[in-house]
Design an enzyme around this catalytic site. Sequence first.
Site, mmCIF file in Angstrom:
data_model
loop_
_atom_site.group_PDB
_atom_site.id
_atom_site.type_symbol
_atom_site.label_atom_id
_atom_site.label_comp_id
_atom_site.label_asym_id
_atom_site.label_seq_id
_atom_site.Cartn_x
_atom_site.Cartn_y
_atom_site.Cartn_z
ATOM 1 N N HIS A 142 20.222 34.111 27.133
ATOM 2 C CA HIS A 142 21.170 32.905 27.522
ATOM 3 C C HIS A 142 20.631 31.484 27.138
ATOM 4 C CE1 HIS A 142 23.623 30.212 29.839
ATOM 5 N NE2 HIS A 142 24.546 31.185 30.170
ATOM 6 N N GLU B 41 20.956 28.844 28.217
ATOM 7 C CA GLU B 41 20.094 27.907 28.988
ATOM 8 C C GLU B 41 18.665 28.264 29.307
ATOM 9 O OE1 GLU B 41 19.817 27.094 34.001
ATOM 10 O OE2 GLU B 41 21.830 27.410 33.150
ATOM 11 N N THR C 88 20.053 28.296 36.267
ATOM 12 C CA THR C 88 20.826 27.783 37.376
ATOM 13 C C THR C 88 22.112 28.462 37.788
ATOM 14 O OG1 THR C 88 22.249 26.354 35.901
ATOM 15 C CG2 THR C 88 20.022 25.566 36.844
#
Length: 407
Positions: free
Chosen positions: A181, A183, A251
């Site tokens: 991913h 992030e 997150t």
Amino acid sequence: MTSPATHVQGKINLRRPDIMEAVQAQVMSHYRSELVERIRARGHEISAGGLTVKLARQFGFCYGVERAIDLAYAARKVFPDRPLYILGEIIHNPEVNDQIRAMGIKFLTGSQKDADMEDLRPGDIVIIPAFGTDVATRRRLEEIGCQFVDTTCGDVMSVWKRVRQYSREGVTSIIHGKAWHEETKATSSQARAYGSGHYLVVYNLEETDYVCRYIVHGGNKEEFLRKFAGAYSEGFDPDVHLEVIGVANQTTMLRGETEEVQRRLRNAMIQKYGEANLHRHFRYFDTICGATQDRQDALEKLLEEPLDLLLVIGGYNSSNTSHLAEMGEARLPTYFIKNASKLVSNKLIRHFNLQRQEEIETRDWLPDGPVIVGVTAGASCPNNLIEDVIRRLFELRGISVQELLAT
């Protein structure tokens, strides 16, 4: 002529009141929904013809997503004639990214990229998406002499701060997330940016347990490195770099799972070194995104109500949306769709299967007679797409939403 934006060390600041006010009308026209606002005002519920739709109390765009979109629109408004670039998807929603592309902003990565890094020249303006970017990519852009419109989410940057702190203290970051991913790639790069820190990404509890067993009992190093290939820092050695660890996270993961990852790793360090020495070997900070948690909590409350099925709306590559779908699937028939076109008829729906990672078809999904449908959406899904789905649901029952709201 002076630009209305300000520049600080390559970073362009567009968040001036006059600039942001000017783009609000355009953003609202693309993504706002009067219908959704009316349903919210009616207690998050609307009914007609035996069909009841219940909206979760929290859903859709979060502040970080709204800010990222606002800044991208502002960049185009302030620089109408300049070429604008974006590193990748601004958020994980195909309709929003299509709109960004329609504004003439060129994508530097992805299956539909419009330009390459080699095309960039000094002074070119590059938008950094809400997920952020890895340190190496940012440094490369700085070397070229690019200017930035940085839309990185503040919650993501809070995690980066923790990871950098771990790195400075010689603590290995164990990151609960998806190694592929954007992030998590950006976050893991922080461990190597300001020192000789290391990181390891664990995706789920099974991988966490494997790491815990290795911490407590040791194991086959080569097998460990094969298992986590692509998910650890260069030079990572589990026999050395698991002695002092700190937990961080992507997150948008499920809070409960991240907390369990933290608990299991903590217990492993106690087993290995004793509780009296835990502070020398273990760190943990709560870095779950508040908006992600709000949407998970709201869905949990919605699932306590009587529902026949759940629709989860959002991009199929959206992490926070996927977790909402997982929560629903554990309780009742759940269909993860990206837009209203997937509601083909009351007999056929096309939806994303998380296990198979592909879109599938399900027949006879919408029961005849009275039915209660729960609806939620990920933090990257705009309200206009939610409206489209609700309208389509009632259309399948032969009901016009406009007539319904007129009553």
